[in-house]
Design a protein around this motif. Structure first.
Motif, PDB file in Angstrom:
ATOM      1  N   VAL A 192       0.844  -1.194   0.000  1.00 51.26           N
ATOM      2  CA  VAL A 192       0.000   0.000   0.000  1.00 51.26           C
ATOM      3  C   VAL A 192       0.884   1.250   0.000  1.00 51.26           C
ATOM      4  N   ALA A 193       0.500   2.261  -0.779  1.00 46.66           N
ATOM      5  CA  ALA A 193       1.143   3.577  -0.666  1.00 46.66           C
ATOM      6  C   ALA A 193       0.074   4.594  -0.293  1.00 46.66           C
ATOM      7  N   VAL A 194       0.457   5.551   0.541  1.00 46.56           N
ATOM      8  CA  VAL A 194      -0.471   6.598   0.975  1.00 46.56           C
ATOM      9  C   VAL A 194       0.179   7.944   0.671  1.00 46.56           C
ATOM     10  N   VAL A 195      -0.415   8.680  -0.262  1.00 45.12           N
ATOM     11  CA  VAL A 195       0.148   9.963  -0.677  1.00 45.12           C
ATOM     12  C   VAL A 195      -0.593  11.074   0.069  1.00 45.12           C
ATOM     13  N   ALA A 218       4.474   5.492   3.227  1.00 45.27           N
ATOM     14  CA  ALA A 218       3.885   6.811   3.460  1.00 45.27           C
ATOM     15  C   ALA A 218       4.643   7.845   2.645  1.00 45.27           C
ATOM     16  N   VAL A 219       3.887   8.700   1.945  1.00 45.60           N
ATOM     17  CA  VAL A 219       4.491   9.766   1.134  1.00 45.60           C
ATOM     18  C   VAL A 219       3.953  11.105   1.632  1.00 45.60           C
ATOM     19  N   ASP A 220       4.852  12.035   1.937  1.00 44.91           N
ATOM     20  CA  ASP A 220       4.438  13.396   2.311  1.00 44.91           C
ATOM     21  C   ASP A 220       5.611  14.318   1.997  1.00 44.91           C
ATOM     22  N   ILE A 221       5.387  15.620   2.171  1.00 42.71           N
ATOM     23  CA  ILE A 221       6.478  16.571   1.922  1.00 42.71           C
ATOM     24  C   ILE A 221       7.006  17.162   3.228  1.00 42.71           C
ATOM     25  N   LEU A 222       6.439  16.726   4.351  1.00 45.42           N
ATOM     26  CA  LEU A 222       6.865  17.241   5.655  1.00 45.42           C
ATOM     27  C   LEU A 222       7.421  16.093   6.491  1.00 45.42           C
ATOM     28  N   VAL A 249       8.550   4.904  -4.735  1.00 45.49           N
ATOM     29  CA  VAL A 249       7.604   3.844  -4.355  1.00 45.49           C
ATOM     30  C   VAL A 249       7.814   2.625  -5.238  1.00 45.49           C
ATOM     31  N   ARG A 250       8.043   2.858  -6.534  1.00 49.17           N
ATOM     32  CA  ARG A 250       8.222   1.717  -7.449  1.00 49.17           C
ATOM     33  C   ARG A 250       9.507   0.970  -7.153  1.00 49.17           C
ATOM     34  N   GLN A 251      10.432   1.641  -6.504  1.00 48.16           N
ATOM     35  CA  GLN A 251      11.652   0.942  -6.123  1.00 48.16           C
ATOM     36  C   GLN A 251      11.444   0.119  -4.846  1.00 48.16           C
ATOM     37  N   VAL A 257       2.732  -0.473  -6.116  1.00 49.68           N
ATOM     38  CA  VAL A 257       1.950  -1.073  -5.024  1.00 49.68           C
ATOM     39  C   VAL A 257       0.622  -1.640  -5.529  1.00 49.68           C
ATOM     40  N   ASP A 258       0.031  -2.493  -4.724  1.00 47.70           N
ATOM     41  CA  ASP A 258      -1.281  -3.054  -5.077  1.00 47.70           C
ATOM     42  C   ASP A 258      -2.379  -2.004  -4.915  1.00 47.70           C
ATOM     43  N   TYR A 259      -2.190  -1.133  -3.910  1.00 51.44           N
ATOM     44  CA  TYR A 259      -3.195  -0.095  -3.636  1.00 51.44           C
ATOM     45  C   TYR A 259      -2.472   1.216  -3.363  1.00 51.44           C
ATOM     46  N   ALA A 260      -2.848   2.265  -4.082  1.00 47.49           N
ATOM     47  CA  ALA A 260      -2.298   3.592  -3.771  1.00 47.49           C
ATOM     48  C   ALA A 260      -3.460   4.525  -3.445  1.00 47.49           C
ATOM     49  N   PHE A 261      -3.323   5.240  -2.342  1.00 49.46           N
ATOM     50  CA  PHE A 261      -4.372   6.161  -1.885  1.00 49.46           C
ATOM     51  C   PHE A 261      -3.878   7.590  -2.021  1.00 49.46           C
ATOM     52  N   GLU A 262      -4.656   8.427  -2.668  1.00 50.05           N
ATOM     53  CA  GLU A 262      -4.333   9.848  -2.723  1.00 50.05           C
ATOM     54  C   GLU A 262      -5.194  10.551  -1.683  1.00 50.05           C
TER      55      GLU A 262
END
Ligand code: CND
Ligand code: ZN
Length: 369
Positions: A192-195, A218-222, A249-251, A257-262
């Motif tokens: 899972v990725a969470v943007v 987890a993806v964020d800018i902070l 994320v692809r690395q 990922v199977d599921y990515a949430f924006e």
């Protein structure tokens, strides 16, 4: 019962501070409930109205993430009575429209119409000021000492559940955890990725952990949001201000990922979430984008059987999901205390929105306790 005086935070126009002022609140009509608000969370959806990105009826009492205590009920109300503790739903599903009938109450025609008008289910609001109507966000208007809501917007909870934490179940937690459990139905062991790891995104992270996901990126800018995301169950973090989040994320999860949430609400990050979803995977858009925004997607990607979907209110079936979330919290399996970065009095509402805009908080609440 007579009209009562309440203090509320009122939105008049975009780019202006909310006005904290006295309003009149009408007594509950047929099928309606008067609630003393205990706490109301400060969600980015309300900030979208203040920033003029999404339209709303005006003037309006904002606030759609609230819990409180029932003080009075109108004629015909059967499911709650004075003294009951309730979490409020901003989609008070009618139970009879085609969406309700097929088990998708979060898409209820009647409740969504009320939401877009800023009214109760009959098309009128219960707040007024000097005789003029004041609308209510999501048939709630939770930034007020008291409010009137539809019976269908009240979910009764255990009295040993602290009301300030219960408020968070009304939007951020339901929306985030629900996007994982109800909308995506994330499978144990999947990636899972969470943007975007704010008040809602952190709940997508903890929802993924509850579902037994494998990698949770987890993806964020902070950096402090990424730190929080680790506490909420992220196994990997990506600082999108320093590196390309799609490549990163692809690395980490070979090929995506199977599921990515924006969970931000921007066309660029929706595209990123789609691009970091692997072949056959699912992209879930939770963020609310500005009115009129469009997203472009690479048409060739559909040959890889990727799916993209929205998630409204985490696919909530409030009467089932809220008590489950309460049980998870009381069993120590759902983090709520850690979400509350700050508590503000109603008079501090504009500071609370400023802190949200600057990315300083996981969630803050306006507390009336
Ligand atoms: P909040 O502001 O707390 O979180 C947003 C997060 O995104 C912050 O941590 C930011 O640092 C981060 N961020 C911003 N830009 C980027 C970027 N380019 N790349 C990576 N991260 C970034 O907001 P929130 O969690 O309260 O709300 C998030 C969205 O969810 C927002 O659009 C809100 O309107 C929406 C939402 C949807 C629903 C629903 O039913 N679908 C319900 N409530 C809120
Ligand atoms: Zn919200």
């Amino acid at each position: 019962m007579e009209e009562v005086q309440v203090k509320a935070a009122v939105f008049y126009r975009p780019h202006e501070p909310l006005a904290v002022e006295e309003l009149e609140l009408e007594a509950p009509r047929q099928g309606e409930v008067l609630v003393r608000v205990a706490a109301c969370g400060v969600c980015h959806s309300d900030l979208h109205f203040i920033e003029g990105l999404v339209p709303i009826a005006s003037p309006s009492v904002l606030g759609h993430e609230a819990a409180g205590v029932v003080e009075a009920v109108g004629p015909g109300v059967e499911s709650v009575r004075p003294g009951d503790h309730v979490v409020l739903s901003f989609i008070p599903a009618c139970g009879r429209c085609p969406y309700c009938a097929v088990g998708r109450p979060n898409l209820c025609t009647v409740a969504n119409r009320a939401m877009s008008r800023g009214t109760m289910l009959d098309g009128t609001p219960r707040f007024s000021r000097q005789g003029s109507p004041v609308y209510q966000m999501g048939a709630i208007g939770g930034f007020a000492t008291r409010t009137v809501v539809p019976e269908a917007g009240c979910v009764k909870i255990r009295e040993d559940m602290p009301l300030d934490r219960a408020a968070l179940l009304g939007c951020g937690v339901m929306t985030g955890v629900g996007a994982v459990i109800n909308t995506a139905r994330v499978q144990a062991g999947s990636d899972v990725a969470v943007v975007g790891c704010g008040g809602v995104g952190l709940n997508v992270v903890q929802g993924a952990a509850l579902a037994g996901a494998g990698r949770i990126i987890a993806v964020d800018i902070l950096p402090h949001k990424l730190e929080l995301a680790r506490q909420f169950g992220a196994t990997h973090t990506v600082d999108a201000s320093r590196e390309d989040p799609v490549a990163a994320v692809r690395q980490i999860a070979a090929g995506g990922v199977d599921y990515a949430f924006e969970v931000i609400g921007r066309p660029e990050t929706i595209r990123q979430a789609f691009d970091m979803t692997r072949r056959g995977g699912l992209t879930v858009v939770v963020g609310v984008a500005p009115a009129g925004a469009e997203v472009s997607l690479p048409a060739g990607a559909f040959l890889t059987e990727k799916t993209i979907t929205g998630s409204a209110y985490g696919g909530a079936r409030m009467s089932v999901d809220v008590p489950r979330l309460v049980e998870l919290y009381l069993a120590g399996r759902l983090k709520l205390d850690e979400l509350i970065s700050r508590r503000y009095p109603l008079e501090g509402i504009n500071d609370a929105f400023e802190a949200l805009r600057r990315g300083e908080v996981a969630r803050s609440i306006v507390s009336f306790l």
